[in-house]
Structure formats: structure tokens, C-alpha cells
Design a protein around this motif. Structure first.
Motif, PDB file in Angstrom:
ATOM      1  N   ILE A 291     -14.468  -1.960  -0.646  1.00  0.00           N
ATOM      2  CA  ILE A 291     -13.275  -2.797  -0.501  1.00  0.00           C
ATOM      3  C   ILE A 291     -12.428  -2.217   0.630  1.00  0.00           C
ATOM      4  N   GLN A 292     -12.163  -3.012   1.639  1.00  0.00           N
ATOM      5  CA  GLN A 292     -11.348  -2.583   2.776  1.00  0.00           C
ATOM      6  C   GLN A 292     -10.073  -3.434   2.833  1.00  0.00           C
ATOM      7  N   ASP A 293      -8.953  -2.777   3.178  1.00  0.00           N
ATOM      8  CA  ASP A 293      -7.670  -3.473   3.268  1.00  0.00           C
ATOM      9  C   ASP A 293      -6.947  -3.138   4.563  1.00  0.00           C
ATOM     10  N   ILE A 294      -6.297  -4.141   5.118  1.00  0.00           N
ATOM     11  CA  ILE A 294      -5.353  -3.915   6.223  1.00  0.00           C
ATOM     12  C   ILE A 294      -4.081  -4.675   5.855  1.00  0.00           C
ATOM     13  N   PHE A 295      -2.932  -4.023   5.993  1.00  0.00           N
ATOM     14  CA  PHE A 295      -1.684  -4.722   5.672  1.00  0.00           C
ATOM     15  C   PHE A 295      -0.646  -4.481   6.753  1.00  0.00           C
ATOM     16  N   SER A 296       0.302  -5.406   6.814  1.00  0.00           N
ATOM     17  CA  SER A 296       1.368  -5.328   7.804  1.00  0.00           C
ATOM     18  C   SER A 296       2.460  -4.394   7.301  1.00  0.00           C
ATOM     19  N   LYS A 297       2.859  -3.459   8.156  1.00  0.00           N
ATOM     20  CA  LYS A 297       3.950  -2.559   7.775  1.00  0.00           C
ATOM     21  C   LYS A 297       5.296  -3.071   8.255  1.00  0.00           C
ATOM     22  N   ALA A 298       5.287  -3.990   9.208  1.00  0.00           N
ATOM     23  CA  ALA A 298       6.532  -4.560   9.730  1.00  0.00           C
ATOM     24  C   ALA A 298       6.200  -5.801  10.541  1.00  0.00           C
ATOM     25  N   GLU A 299       7.206  -6.628  10.738  1.00  0.00           N
ATOM     26  CA  GLU A 299       7.046  -7.817  11.577  1.00  0.00           C
ATOM     27  C   GLU A 299       8.010  -7.737  12.753  1.00  0.00           C
ATOM     28  N   LYS A 300       7.473  -7.819  13.941  1.00  0.00           N
ATOM     29  CA  LYS A 300       8.302  -7.843  15.139  1.00  0.00           C
ATOM     30  C   LYS A 300       8.894  -9.235  15.278  1.00  0.00           C
ATOM     31  N   PRO A 301      10.245  -9.355  15.241  1.00  0.00           N
ATOM     32  CA  PRO A 301      10.877 -10.686  15.235  1.00  0.00           C
ATOM     33  C   PRO A 301      10.539 -11.496  16.484  1.00  0.00           C
ATOM     34  N   ALA A 302      10.591 -12.800  16.320  1.00  0.00           N
ATOM     35  CA  ALA A 302      10.375 -13.695  17.454  1.00  0.00           C
ATOM     36  C   ALA A 302      11.510 -13.507  18.462  1.00  0.00           C
TER      37      ALA A 302
ATOM     38  N   LYS B  21      -0.074 -10.952   6.185  1.00  0.00           N
ATOM     39  CA  LYS B  21       0.541  -9.745   5.634  1.00  0.00           C
ATOM     40  C   LYS B  21      -0.506  -8.785   5.061  1.00  0.00           C
ATOM     41  N   GLN B  22      -1.658  -9.340   4.718  1.00  0.00           N
ATOM     42  CA  GLN B  22      -2.747  -8.512   4.214  1.00  0.00           C
ATOM     43  C   GLN B  22      -4.067  -9.244   4.409  1.00  0.00           C
ATOM     44  N   VAL B  23      -5.085  -8.514   4.831  1.00  0.00           N
ATOM     45  CA  VAL B  23      -6.445  -9.044   4.902  1.00  0.00           C
ATOM     46  C   VAL B  23      -7.351  -8.047   4.183  1.00  0.00           C
ATOM     47  N   ARG B  24      -8.216  -8.575   3.349  1.00  0.00           N
ATOM     48  CA  ARG B  24      -9.110  -7.716   2.562  1.00  0.00           C
ATOM     49  C   ARG B  24     -10.555  -8.178   2.762  1.00  0.00           C
ATOM     50  N   ARG B  25     -11.468  -7.195   2.821  1.00  0.00           N
ATOM     51  CA  ARG B  25     -12.892  -7.506   2.911  1.00  0.00           C
ATOM     52  C   ARG B  25     -13.633  -6.738   1.824  1.00  0.00           C
ATOM     53  N   ILE B  26     -14.439  -7.444   1.051  1.00  0.00           N
ATOM     54  CA  ILE B  26     -15.304  -6.816   0.057  1.00  0.00           C
ATOM     55  C   ILE B  26     -16.737  -6.961   0.560  1.00  0.00           C
TER      56      ILE B  26
END
Length: 380
Positions: free
Chosen positions: A297-308, A255-260
Motif C-alpha cells: 500500500i503506497q500513499d502520497i498526500f498534500s501537506k499544503a496548498e499553494k493559493p491561486a 489531497k491524497q492518492v493511494r495505490r495498492i
């Protein structure tokens, strides 16, 4: 080695910079506190860096092999990190081959009395022993610091447990130390059954002794270690890393990945990556205050989840849709949802930049933090 030598100045300035960063991270007024556990996580990696630099300084007492990336990161080159890691793994064996300190001191005294000369070989053995003892004692910043789970909770909307996991990597191409964190949900049926109670909260009957080495899910832990080893290079965007994680693990949902990214580091008379900054820092009276440390500090986060999707002939697992901030050209270029640039500088060095009229140009786009008297002043 003379106290005013370039080597001593470098070690003094990087030690002061890491001490200052540690003060900043532990201050509850620090901007990093809005990121929750991130400040606490990064503090642990700063301590690893401090140990590494202490070891490198001891190493110079008997072996003249130490190089820094003067024109780019300002940190040691990757070869030093590899050698330190190798020394850590062989320290016990090598120490067994070197006489104990008391024996070495007696032999040095005897040599001086008999030969009326200084025992250089014995001194080298003593220095090597002290170095190896320090390497063996503390945690260093390895080429890859394997993942650790530090938080477990349950998302009441998805009824899945989620973990906060962190790991570290020293990038071999850029010579930059980096810290990664991720918030990831786990939909593995056996894990959901074990960790999620009927009330939709974390099952209180399951004892989780945090922190846990590796990913909490034991069936995926080894594979996750292998994943971060392949996917922690600075050249990879966070979008690529998060997308690869999403694709490689059907039951893990990042849901989120962060890099410092720690660095670049600037030290007067040593680094060469910004001549204008270096020229001004060289005018600072106290060499221990003639430095500037930056981090991103860099962030990437999910805005939605495509259902299975499950069909008769084929099926697809749930997949994340990651947000990239295209309205910000730098964010789009980095492949991130958001980012922050930070700079930490001693008050004396900041005053030198201010007097030269360079603060606006040097710190444009940065959140600037000034360390003075053991305290940090931000938002200047």
C-alpha cells in the motif's frame, strides 16, 4: 487435466490465496480497516480477479494458451488479460454462433452412438460455450477498470466538495494488478454552488446515487477517464501521478492518492522469483496451502496548498505541495508519503518457513497475516 498437474496446482493455490485475501479484507479487525473504505474497495477488485481466474480455467478446457509471469509477479502475463477483455466484448456474438447446451448434448450422444468414438469437436464447442457464458456473466479484472465515485462530502475549511474515487489497472510491464484511490476536492464554481449548502455541508436537496460511474463532475468525467488511462502504470511514482493530476485539472485538488499493488504471488513448484521461499513451500504437504501472497500500500498526500494567484497579466491556479518522507529511504525511492508491505500465508506454509528458520528473513519489513481455519491472525 490431472488434479496434481502444475496448472491445477497453480489455479488451486491462487484461488485459495484470493479467498484468504477476501477473508482478510472483510474482517473488521483487519489492519486495512484503518484506511476506511479501502478494504471495501479492494474487495471488489479481488472479486474481479476471482472471476478472471475462473474464466481462465474454463478457457483451458478448449484452448491451451495461458502463461504466468513465473520469475516476477506470479500473476498471468498481460496478454491473457487482453485476450480475456477481447473475449468479453465479443462473447455475445460468438455465443450466437454456437449451438445451445441441450443441442450440443444431443449431438454428442448421437455422435457416440453412431461412431463409437468421443466427439472432441463437440466437446470443444461445449467448453467454449461454458467459457463465454462465464465471461459474459461476471465482471473481470480488465486492463483498465474505469473510475467510480463512492463518497462525496464537503471540506468545511475550503468549502469545497470532495470525492473518493477508485479505479483499477493491470500493469502490462510488471504483470501486476493494482487498485488506485484518490481523495480530490473540486473547486468548479457550478459544482460548489450545486453541492455545498449555506451551512457548509453537503446540500441535502441534491440526490447523489452512489456509487457513480466516473468522476462525479460530469464536465470532467471523460477527461478524468483519459487521465487515469495515461497515468496508471506501475513505473510511475505516486508523486508523478498526483502531480500530473494537479496540473491537468485546474479545478481538481488531489489531497491524497493511494495505490495498492497486489503481488507478487508465490506458488510452490510454479513460480521462480524466490528460490529459497519456493524450496520451503515445496515441502508443504497440502499443495493448496503452499503459497504466499504479498501486497503493498503506497500513499502520497498534500501537506499544503499553494493559493491561486490572479494578476493583471497572468494568473496561476491553486497547486498542491505533496509530502515525500525523505527520512525513510524506501519511501523516498518510491516517491511516497508512506507505505506498508503485507504478506498473507496459510498456517501450514508459515510453519514450514518457521521450522526452516526463515520467517525473519522472508518477512522482514512486512506485516504478516496467517490464515488458518477460515480466520486471519495478524501481527505475528
Amino acid at each position: 487435466m490431472p488434479q496434481d498437474s502444475p496448472v491445477e496446482r497453480y489455479f488451486a493455490s491462487i484461488r485459495a490465496a484470493l479467498d484468504g485475501l477476501d477473508v482478510f479484507l472483510r474482517d473488521d479487525r483487519s489492519p486495512l480497516y484503518k484506511h476506511g473504505l479501502v478494504a471495501q474497495v479492494v474487495t471488489g477488485y479481488v472479486e474481479r480477479l476471482e472471476t478472471s481466474f475462473e474464466c481462465w480455467r474454463h478457457h483451458l478446457d478448449y484452448a491451451k494458451s495461458f502463461r504466468i509471469s513465473r520469475a516476477e509477479s506470479g500473476f498471468p502475463v498481460f496478454q491473457n488479460v487482453l485476450e480475456l477483455e477481447n473475449d468479453r466484448s465479443t462473447a455475445k456474438t460468438r455465443l450466437a454462433e454456437i449451438a445451445d447446451p441441450d443441442t450440443l448434448r444431443d449431438e454428442m450422444a448421437d455422435f457416440i452412438l453412431r461412431h463409437k468414438a468421443f466427439p472432441k469437436d463437440l466437446q470443444r464447442s461445449m467448453a467454449e460455450r461454458l467459457y463465454l457464458e462465464r465471461v459474459q456473466k461476471g465482471q473481470v479484472f480488465s486492463p483498465l477498470v474505469l473510475p467510480e465515485t463512492i463518497k462525496v462530502s464537503v471540506n468545511p475549511k475550503t468549502m469545497r466538495p470532495y470525492y473518493m474515487v477508485h479505479w483499477g489497472a493491470f500493469d502490462g510491464a510488471s504483470n501486476l494488478p493494482m487498485v488506485y484511490t484518490t481523495m480530490v476536492e473540486d473547486s468548479s464554481p457550478e459544482i460548489v454552488k450545486m453541492l455545498v449548502g449555506k451551512d457548509g455541508k453537503l446540500n441535502s436537496s441534491v440526490e447523489i446515487p452512489l456509487p457513480v460511474g466516473g468522476l462525479l463532475n460530469p464536465k470532467l468525467a471523460r477527461e478524468f477517464d483519459a487521465f487515469v488511462e495515461r497515468n496508471s502504470a506501475y513505473s510511475l511514482s505516486l508523486t508523478t501521478i498526483a502531480t500530473n493530476m494537479d496540473k491537468d485539472f485546474d479545478d481538481l485538488h488531489p489531497k491524497q492518492v493511494r495505490r495498492i499493488v497486489l503481488g507478487p504471488f508465490y506458488s510452490a513448484g510454479i513460480t521462480e522469483h524466490n528460490r529459497r521461499v519456493n524450496d520451503i513451500l515445496e515441502k508443504v504437504a497440502n499443495p493448496a496451502n503452499a503459497w504466499l501472497l504479498t501486497w503493498t500500500i503506497q500513499d502520497i498526500f498534500s501537506k499544503a496548498e499553494k493559493p491561486a494567484r490572479k494578476g493583471l497579466w497572468s494568473s496561476e491556479p491553486a497547486r498542491e505541495e505533496f509530502h515525500i518522507e525523505t527520512d525513510d529511504l524506501d519511501a523516498a525511492r518510491m516517491g511516497v508519503s508512506a507505505y506498508e508491505n503485507h504478506a498473507l500465508i496459510p498456517h501450514e506454509a508459515y510453519q514450514a518457513l518457521y521450522a526452516a528458520g526463515e520467517t525473519q528473513s522472508v518477512f522482514a519489513g512486512y506485516q504478516t497475516h496467517i490464515i488458518s481455519g477460515g480466520e486471519v491472525i495478524s501481527d505475528v
